[in-house]
Design an enzyme around this catalytic site. Sequence first.
Site, PDB file in Angstrom:
ATOM      1  N   LYS A  65       0.233  -0.809   0.158  1.00  0.00           N
ATOM      2  CA  LYS A  65      -0.021   0.126   0.209  1.00  0.00           C
ATOM      3  C   LYS A  65       1.024   1.210  -0.473  1.00  0.00           C
ATOM      4  O   LYS A  65       1.983   1.285   0.462  1.00  0.00           O
ATOM      5  CB  LYS A  65      -0.446   0.268   1.192  1.00  0.00           C
ATOM      6  CG  LYS A  65      -1.830   0.918   1.108  1.00  0.00           C
ATOM      7  CD  LYS A  65      -2.608   0.644   2.712  1.00  0.00           C
ATOM      8  CE  LYS A  65      -3.906   2.139   2.618  1.00  0.00           C
ATOM      9  NZ  LYS A  65      -4.749   1.918   3.125  1.00  0.00           N
ATOM     10  N   SER A 140      -9.829   2.015   2.829  1.00  0.00           N
ATOM     11  CA  SER A 140      -9.239   2.571   2.316  1.00  0.00           C
ATOM     12  C   SER A 140      -8.563   1.984   0.878  1.00  0.00           C
ATOM     13  O   SER A 140      -7.563   2.304   0.626  1.00  0.00           O
ATOM     14  CB  SER A 140      -8.598   3.972   2.360  1.00  0.00           C
ATOM     15  OG  SER A 140      -7.391   3.576   3.874  1.00  0.00           O
ATOM     16  N   SER A 165      -9.861  -0.390   6.307  1.00  0.00           N
ATOM     17  CA  SER A 165      -8.969   0.403   5.416  1.00  0.00           C
ATOM     18  C   SER A 165      -9.271  -1.698   5.101  1.00  0.00           C
ATOM     19  O   SER A 165      -8.362  -1.451   4.185  1.00  0.00           O
ATOM     20  CB  SER A 165      -8.151   0.639   5.559  1.00  0.00           C
ATOM     21  OG  SER A 165      -9.005   1.689   5.613  1.00  0.00           O
TER      22      SER A 165
HETATM   23  N1  GLN Z   1     -13.066   4.768   6.437  1.00  0.00           N
HETATM   24  C1  GLN Z   1     -13.186   4.913   7.495  1.00  0.00           C
HETATM   25  C2  GLN Z   1     -11.737   6.503   7.408  1.00  0.00           C
HETATM   26  O1  GLN Z   1     -12.054   6.813   6.959  1.00  0.00           O
HETATM   27  C3  GLN Z   1     -11.256   4.084   8.020  1.00  0.00           C
HETATM   28  C4  GLN Z   1     -10.347   4.530   6.510  1.00  0.00           C
HETATM   29  C5  GLN Z   1      -9.210   3.473   6.969  1.00  0.00           C
HETATM   30  O2  GLN Z   1      -8.613   1.825   8.281  1.00  0.00           O
HETATM   31  N2  GLN Z   1      -7.139   3.318   6.677  1.00  0.00           N
HETATM   32  O3  GLN Z   1     -11.026   6.590   8.743  1.00  0.00           O
END
Ligand code: GLN
Length: 464
Positions: A65, A140, A165
């Site tokens: 990532k 994400s 995410s």
């Molecule tokens: N959707 C969540 C956020 O926007 C989780 C994203 C993540 O785990 N990086 O914070």
Amino acid sequence: MLIATVRDYLEAVKSGEIKAEDFLPEAIQKAERIQKAYSPFITIDKKARPSASKGPLYGLPVSIKDSICTNGMQTTAGSKILEGYIPPFDATCVTRIKDSGAAIIGKTAMDEFGFGTFSTNCAYGAPKNPLDIERSCGGSSGGAGCITAAADFPHIAIAQSTGGSITAPAAFTGTVGLTPTYGRVSRYGLIDYSNSMDKIGVISKCVYDSALMLSVISGHDPLDSTSSEVKSEDFTKHLNSDVKGMKIALPKEYFSSGIDPKIAKLVRDKAERLQQLGAKVEDVSLPLTKYAMPAYYMIALSEASTNLAKFCGLRYGLQKEIQGNFDEYFSKIRTEGFGEEAKRRIIFGTYARMAGYRDAYYLKAFKVRARIIDEFKKTFAKYDALITPSMPILPPKFSDISKLSPIQIYNMDIMTTAPNMAGMPTLSVPIGKIDGLPVGMQIISNHFMEGKTIAIGAKIEELK
Ligand code: GLN
């Protein structure tokens, strides 16, 4: 020769049947074709080769990532403000992956700094779902889910989760997502979103691959003071553990309104199959669940807003000729470099931490988190694992996502925020399809009990 699985490939390399050096250029060509169709990558390393050491993952293509630093390879965290940033060091997990002999083939697309649930807040373009290109891969870590689902070659993705995410993209792309206990994998070299909740984990085609990769990347790291002292282990040994006698709970708050009833039913059906295999399955209630989403966003955005202060056009990434005073220069860089969601979160988080509001918001959210951890701990005193849907909806169309408000989007994290903010390990496994679209089931266990999630996940996989 067609090698379908990571396990077969690694064996073939080990026995000399296949030469990793011959195979990798072919895998990279395939990755480039997938990039053209679905855009899972921000960067592909065309010259990726196995690392010098002959470790257990020798020659395996691995994607990382883009929020995780890779020496000499651009790392943007999905943001324009870090465009052109080339770290002079590897994150600890990357060092461990290289030491295992794997080849880093590229950096995967993501919501800017991890801010999103659908990978639609990506400065370099949203990855498209290989099962239906009009739909989201989840976020994400959408690029990680996308390449894992699309890869027609052995591959494992390294992803990261703050509030879901890993689970979201795994569910939406029909792949497996392993989010370890907070502290299990070193965060050294991860571009922070929310330090008290960020976890590096894995997205892969099957439970075995995730267990294998966790064995490589976990374990204490002196470079990360929050990394736990708990030793790494061979997590693949849990794959054959019996679920007979295990106590599994279905928390009713995760099956109530707001959740697609077809998804809830499919998850319940699988839980029943576990019962037939000898597990004891019961309904429980976790009444604090409803506070998780607001408390999560309060903590996440407060921490994010301080973390993003260092991106100002001086040290990393985007730079311009300095005109005007420093304030003017910083504003110009940050106006151009941050996307809309990052700006929203900086403003929200800064507000929540302001003198006068700090106690009411940020510190209160910490108290809520302590209560939620307590609720989980009490439940895990009686049960080995909890089972919930991974996501409340099927992978949505981009055209529908664009109609949602930020709060509606944050609400999509209702399955994942509580276990993530409590630092519990979770495993998302695919359990079938509804209307041709994949559905994931989330298995949650107590701190450092990844083995139990792997044992249950492997059984679910066999049921298919
Ligand atoms: N959707 C969540 C956020 O926007 C989780 C994203 C993540 O785990 N990086 O914070």
